[in-house]
Design an enzyme around this catalytic site. Structure first.
Site, PDB file in Angstrom:
ATOM      1  N   ASP A   1      68.877 119.507  30.549  1.00 54.22           N
ATOM      2  CA  ASP A   1      67.675 119.988  29.649  1.00 54.22           C
ATOM      3  C   ASP A   1      66.489 118.940  29.422  1.00 54.22           C
ATOM      4  O   ASP A   1      66.847 117.982  30.059  1.00 54.22           O
ATOM      5  CB  ASP A   1      68.351 120.348  28.228  1.00 54.22           C
ATOM      6  CG  ASP A   1      67.813 121.425  27.729  1.00 54.22           C
ATOM      7  OD1 ASP A   1      66.473 121.588  27.770  1.00 54.22           O
ATOM      8  OD2 ASP A   1      68.449 122.108  26.928  1.00 54.22           O
TER       9      ASP A   1
ATOM     10  N   HIS B   1      58.707 122.301  22.647  1.00 55.91           N
ATOM     11  CA  HIS B   1      58.560 123.140  21.723  1.00 55.91           C
ATOM     12  C   HIS B   1      57.070 123.373  21.349  1.00 55.91           C
ATOM     13  O   HIS B   1      56.890 124.003  20.436  1.00 55.91           O
ATOM     14  CB  HIS B   1      59.309 123.241  20.384  1.00 55.91           C
ATOM     15  CG  HIS B   1      60.866 123.605  20.510  1.00 55.91           C
ATOM     16  ND1 HIS B   1      61.733 123.805  19.831  1.00 55.91           N
ATOM     17  CD2 HIS B   1      61.350 123.734  21.907  1.00 55.91           C
ATOM     18  CE1 HIS B   1      62.797 124.390  20.418  1.00 55.91           C
ATOM     19  NE2 HIS B   1      62.840 123.775  21.805  1.00 55.91           N
TER      20      HIS B   1
ATOM     21  N   HIS C   1      69.305 126.352  30.829  1.00 60.26           N
ATOM     22  CA  HIS C   1      69.054 127.503  30.207  1.00 60.26           C
ATOM     23  C   HIS C   1      67.559 128.138  30.614  1.00 60.26           C
ATOM     24  O   HIS C   1      66.615 127.157  30.499  1.00 60.26           O
ATOM     25  CB  HIS C   1      69.108 127.560  28.794  1.00 60.26           C
ATOM     26  CG  HIS C   1      68.227 126.677  28.032  1.00 60.26           C
ATOM     27  ND1 HIS C   1      67.019 127.149  27.335  1.00 60.26           N
ATOM     28  CD2 HIS C   1      68.287 125.453  27.611  1.00 60.26           C
ATOM     29  CE1 HIS C   1      66.122 126.132  26.880  1.00 60.26           C
ATOM     30  NE2 HIS C   1      66.668 125.218  26.852  1.00 60.26           N
TER      31      HIS C   1
ATOM     32  N   GLU D   1      70.389 129.679  24.796  1.00 59.90           N
ATOM     33  CA  GLU D   1      70.478 128.487  24.341  1.00 59.90           C
ATOM     34  C   GLU D   1      69.342 128.165  23.187  1.00 59.90           C
ATOM     35  O   GLU D   1      69.538 127.453  22.174  1.00 59.90           O
ATOM     36  CB  GLU D   1      70.090 127.405  25.431  1.00 59.90           C
ATOM     37  CG  GLU D   1      70.330 125.890  25.090  1.00 59.90           C
ATOM     38  CD  GLU D   1      69.304 125.215  24.584  1.00 59.90           C
ATOM     39  OE1 GLU D   1      69.503 124.132  23.969  1.00 59.90           O
ATOM     40  OE2 GLU D   1      68.218 125.774  24.349  1.00 59.90           O
TER      41      GLU D   1
END
Length: 355
Positions: free
Chosen positions: A242, A322, A71, A222
């Protein structure tokens, strides 16, 4: 047969991707760049109705179609409202800790194509002024964007063309270190997409066909849960490419290829996962097998969307996912190498015993 992955090519395309803003729902510019990159390699990127991409690679024989997905959409934000002071309140795109974007530089992308710079701050950004600046909980209600423009009212902001629903992207701050470390926002999952293009480049350069037809999926939603919820019906097995998570009781390192056995959507296909482990050992690829309880992937979305497929998940190890992420060039290129081993393998990874 092994394919040599061109590290220089992989890092060049990764740098381009990292420096192209693409929060979920705002992936037109980056998809156009990927379409150009695919064309340079002699492939065509087809668009799905919701803006995802598919690259089809013929195989030596039929009877099985393999899908690989990555993604290109990232975390970001959206303008929620314009405050009377001329600052912007925002809402999150994707799931991240609010503290991870505090004091971050950002850009606001208006619907008429203008781009403005800003900084994400709390509403009490100075300890010299606010006695509770340190203790206040970081959440949407107390965060705002300070524009680098002379604005002091709602009307001032509107005159710039900024409005509710405009996309906010974060400065990736990408750095490629001489020792191979790569630190940047959005390595999730631009590092995975770079690995996929490294695989395509190697196939084209060495003029090799995969054993079976291959479809590479580039998803654009995603981070909000439905990236690959639809995939072409001919795909029978899908490997989501990923990032590999790190920390707690996980064994993955930034130099490893992560092979995920189970995440929040449940266990991945036992035979496919076992084959990937076997190939990593055979090829001498540093790897780790881990379980990610707070994680979901494009393969998860495809399964939840009703796809009757087998699925697996691999990717380069990424620290501080993240947040301010870091990986290593070795992990990104070895992810491409493991994918190459899988698609060039003549035998299927499963048989009757797998059921």
């Amino acid at each position: 047969m092994s394919l040599k992955i061109d590290t220089t090519y992989v890092l060049q395309i990764l740098e381009t991707l990292l420096n192209t803003p693409s929060p979920s729902g705002y992936c037109g510019p980056i998809m156009r760049k990927l379409s150009e990159a695919a064309a340079e390699l002699g492939y065509e990127l087809e668009y799905t109705p919701k803006g995802c991409g598919i690259i089809r690679v013929p195989g030596k024989r039929t009877g099985r179609t393999i899908g690989l997905s990555g993604h290109v959409d990232t975390l970001g934000a959206m303008v929620r409202s314009i405050k009377s002071s001329g600052t912007l309140r925002f809402t999150l795109i994707g799931g991240y800790m609010m503290g991870s974007v505090e004091n971050e530089y950002c850009q606001i992308h208006t619907r008429d194509g203008r781009v403005y710079d800003g900084t994400i701050l709390t509403t009490k950004p100075s300890v010299h002024v606010y006695p509770d600046a340190r203790e206040m909980k970081r959440e949407e209600a107390v965060m705002e964007i300070r524009l680098d423009e002379p604005v002091h009212s709602v009307d001032d902001v509107k005159e710039l063309g900024i409005g509710v629903g405009d996309i906010v992207s974060f400065d990736p701050r990408a750095q490629f270190k001489p020792n191979g470390y790569i630190k940047s926002r959005h390595l999730d999952d631009k590092a995975g997409v770079a690995a996929l293009f490294g695989l395509l480049e190697a196939l084209r350069r060495e003029n090799i066909q995969p054993e079976y037809p291959l479809q590479i999926l580039i998803s654009t939603y995603e981070e909000v849960g439905h990236g690959a919820s639809w995939i072409p019906s001919e795909i029978e097995e899908l490997i989501a490419v990923d990032m590999g998570a790190m920390g707690d009781d996980l064994s993955c390192k930034e130099t490893d290829v992560s092979i995920c056995a189970k995440d929040s959507s449940g266990p991945y296909d036992y035979a496919m996962t076992g084959k990937l482990i076997e190939l990593a050992r055979r090829e001498g690829i540093p790897h780790a097998v881990d379980i990610y309880p707070q994680y979901g992937s494009d393969a998860s979305a495809a399964l939840r969307g009703g796809s009757n497929i087998r699925a697996a998940l691999i990717g380069p190890g990424v620290h501080a996912s993240h947040a301010m992420e870091r990986t290593h060039a070795q992990a990104v290129c070895n992810t491409a190498a493991l994918l190459a081993a899988y698609i060039l393998e003549p035998a299927e990874p499963y048989g009757k015993a797998a059921f």
